[in-house]
Design a protein around this motif. Sequence first.
Motif, PDB file in Angstrom:
ATOM      1  N   ARG A 240      -3.617 -12.030   4.485  1.00 35.73           N
ATOM      2  CA  ARG A 240      -3.560 -11.118   3.349  1.00 35.73           C
ATOM      3  C   ARG A 240      -4.878 -10.357   3.217  1.00 35.73           C
ATOM      4  O   ARG A 240      -4.894  -9.142   2.972  1.00 35.73           O
ATOM      5  CB  ARG A 240      -3.288 -11.889   2.056  1.00 35.73           C
ATOM      6  CG  ARG A 240      -1.889 -12.472   1.941  1.00 35.73           C
ATOM      7  CD  ARG A 240      -1.685 -13.151   0.600  1.00 35.73           C
ATOM      8  NE  ARG A 240      -0.709 -14.235   0.694  1.00 35.73           N
ATOM      9  CZ  ARG A 240      -0.964 -15.505   0.397  1.00 35.73           C
ATOM     10  NH1 ARG A 240      -2.163 -15.868  -0.018  1.00 35.73           N
ATOM     11  NH2 ARG A 240      -0.010 -16.414   0.518  1.00 35.73           N
ATOM     12  N   GLU A 241      -5.992 -11.076   3.385  1.00 33.01           N
ATOM     13  CA  GLU A 241      -7.305 -10.444   3.307  1.00 33.01           C
ATOM     14  C   GLU A 241      -7.470  -9.394   4.404  1.00 33.01           C
ATOM     15  O   GLU A 241      -8.060  -8.328   4.172  1.00 33.01           O
ATOM     16  CB  GLU A 241      -8.401 -11.510   3.426  1.00 33.01           C
ATOM     17  CG  GLU A 241      -8.486 -12.442   2.226  1.00 33.01           C
ATOM     18  CD  GLU A 241      -9.409 -13.625   2.467  1.00 33.01           C
ATOM     19  OE1 GLU A 241      -9.874 -13.798   3.623  1.00 33.01           O
ATOM     20  OE2 GLU A 241      -9.654 -14.390   1.508  1.00 33.01           O
ATOM     21  N   LEU A 242      -6.932  -9.682   5.569  1.00 25.89           N
ATOM     22  CA  LEU A 242      -7.012  -8.742   6.686  1.00 25.89           C
ATOM     23  C   LEU A 242      -6.281  -7.451   6.358  1.00 25.89           C
ATOM     24  O   LEU A 242      -6.828  -6.347   6.522  1.00 25.89           O
ATOM     25  CB  LEU A 242      -6.429  -9.393   7.941  1.00 25.89           C
ATOM     26  CG  LEU A 242      -6.234  -8.502   9.169  1.00 25.89           C
ATOM     27  CD1 LEU A 242      -7.553  -7.873   9.597  1.00 25.89           C
ATOM     28  CD2 LEU A 242      -5.622  -9.309  10.318  1.00 25.89           C
ATOM     29  N   VAL A 243      -5.065  -7.570   5.893  1.00 30.30           N
ATOM     30  CA  VAL A 243      -4.276  -6.381   5.572  1.00 30.30           C
ATOM     31  C   VAL A 243      -4.902  -5.618   4.404  1.00 30.30           C
ATOM     32  O   VAL A 243      -4.978  -4.375   4.422  1.00 30.30           O
ATOM     33  CB  VAL A 243      -2.816  -6.766   5.262  1.00 30.30           C
ATOM     34  CG1 VAL A 243      -2.035  -5.558   4.742  1.00 30.30           C
ATOM     35  CG2 VAL A 243      -2.137  -7.328   6.507  1.00 30.30           C
ATOM     36  N   ASP A 244      -5.378  -6.346   3.394  1.00 29.66           N
ATOM     37  CA  ASP A 244      -6.007  -5.684   2.242  1.00 29.66           C
ATOM     38  C   ASP A 244      -7.260  -4.910   2.664  1.00 29.66           C
ATOM     39  O   ASP A 244      -7.523  -3.805   2.164  1.00 29.66           O
ATOM     40  CB  ASP A 244      -6.370  -6.717   1.168  1.00 29.66           C
ATOM     41  CG  ASP A 244      -5.143  -7.269   0.452  1.00 29.66           C
ATOM     42  OD1 ASP A 244      -4.060  -6.659   0.579  1.00 29.66           O
ATOM     43  OD2 ASP A 244      -5.276  -8.306  -0.227  1.00 29.66           O
ATOM     44  N   ALA A 245      -8.042  -5.499   3.574  1.00 33.61           N
ATOM     45  CA  ALA A 245      -9.270  -4.831   4.028  1.00 33.61           C
ATOM     46  C   ALA A 245      -8.943  -3.551   4.795  1.00 33.61           C
ATOM     47  O   ALA A 245      -9.613  -2.527   4.629  1.00 33.61           O
ATOM     48  CB  ALA A 245     -10.086  -5.783   4.903  1.00 33.61           C
TER      49      ALA A 245
ATOM     50  N   ALA B  40      -6.217  -1.755   4.420  1.00 37.80           N
ATOM     51  CA  ALA B  40      -5.701  -0.817   3.422  1.00 37.80           C
ATOM     52  C   ALA B  40      -6.836  -0.163   2.643  1.00 37.80           C
ATOM     53  O   ALA B  40      -6.774   1.021   2.292  1.00 37.80           O
ATOM     54  CB  ALA B  40      -4.747  -1.535   2.473  1.00 37.80           C
ATOM     55  N   ALA B  41      -7.912  -0.929   2.384  1.00 37.31           N
ATOM     56  CA  ALA B  41      -9.053  -0.421   1.629  1.00 37.31           C
ATOM     57  C   ALA B  41     -10.009   0.394   2.491  1.00 37.31           C
ATOM     58  O   ALA B  41     -10.986   0.964   1.973  1.00 37.31           O
ATOM     59  CB  ALA B  41      -9.800  -1.588   0.980  1.00 37.31           C
ATOM     60  N   GLY B  42      -9.779   0.424   3.791  1.00 36.54           N
ATOM     61  CA  GLY B  42     -10.656   1.163   4.687  1.00 36.54           C
ATOM     62  C   GLY B  42     -11.974   0.477   4.963  1.00 36.54           C
ATOM     63  O   GLY B  42     -12.951   1.114   5.350  1.00 36.54           O
ATOM     64  N   ASP B  43     -12.009  -0.849   4.783  1.00 36.08           N
ATOM     65  CA  ASP B  43     -13.243  -1.626   4.957  1.00 36.08           C
ATOM     66  C   ASP B  43     -13.215  -2.318   6.326  1.00 36.08           C
ATOM     67  O   ASP B  43     -12.711  -3.434   6.468  1.00 36.08           O
ATOM     68  CB  ASP B  43     -13.364  -2.656   3.833  1.00 36.08           C
ATOM     69  CG  ASP B  43     -14.724  -3.330   3.789  1.00 36.08           C
ATOM     70  OD1 ASP B  43     -15.390  -3.399   4.844  1.00 36.08           O
ATOM     71  OD2 ASP B  43     -15.116  -3.804   2.701  1.00 36.08           O
ATOM     72  N   GLY B  44     -13.779  -1.645   7.346  1.00 34.46           N
ATOM     73  CA  GLY B  44     -13.739  -2.183   8.698  1.00 34.46           C
ATOM     74  C   GLY B  44     -14.497  -3.478   8.858  1.00 34.46           C
ATOM     75  O   GLY B  44     -14.062  -4.381   9.577  1.00 34.46           O
TER      76      GLY B  44
END
Length: 215
Positions: free
Chosen positions: A188-193, A195-199
Amino acid sequence: MRRVGLIDQAAARFRDEVVSGRWPVGARIPTEPALVAEFGVGRNTVREALQSLVHAGLLRREQGRGTFVISSSELTGTLERQLAGGTRRHYLELRLALDSTAASIAARSRTDADVALLRELRDRREAAWSSDDPDARASADLALHRAIVAATHNPLYVTLYSSMLDVFAVHMRDDESEDEETAHRHHRELVDAIAAGDGGRAAEAVASIFAPFMG
């Protein structure tokens, strides 16, 4: 020269049957007489054209059973031969590097449609873990990670990663040393990151996913 050209043409047509999926991986292809009739070339030409695809790693002949499709990419067969002999940790380290970089690039390149698909595949992955079928779990997990690579919109990365997945799958099957809820949280954290554009955060999430397997 004309005969060599005919063999090459037949091999190209058979290769297209494989790559297009008309001859899917795992399927037995038509018999030589059937191919002679369908493609209008001689039996020796068919035999030599098929043998070239055997050498390329797309087909495998089985005595008494026929010829089967074992890969849809010549690159997969080449990679499998080149990467043979590595330890399990070697494969894990290589995939960690590929997945981390892909997550970072995807965070910069993803579209709204990519994000929607990643969220859908994340949910499918979690749902698959309620099944006792390891194949369903592995398939759902790989579908999510493959979609992350697709979100890089780098066709070279997609081709390389897709070809290597078949190699990785042999060495990383049913490997669930992390508890289920923690694994879900990290994905979930991976997908959220992404989505947020946080590489950076996306790459860290991939590292967290792989950490339990690295020993």
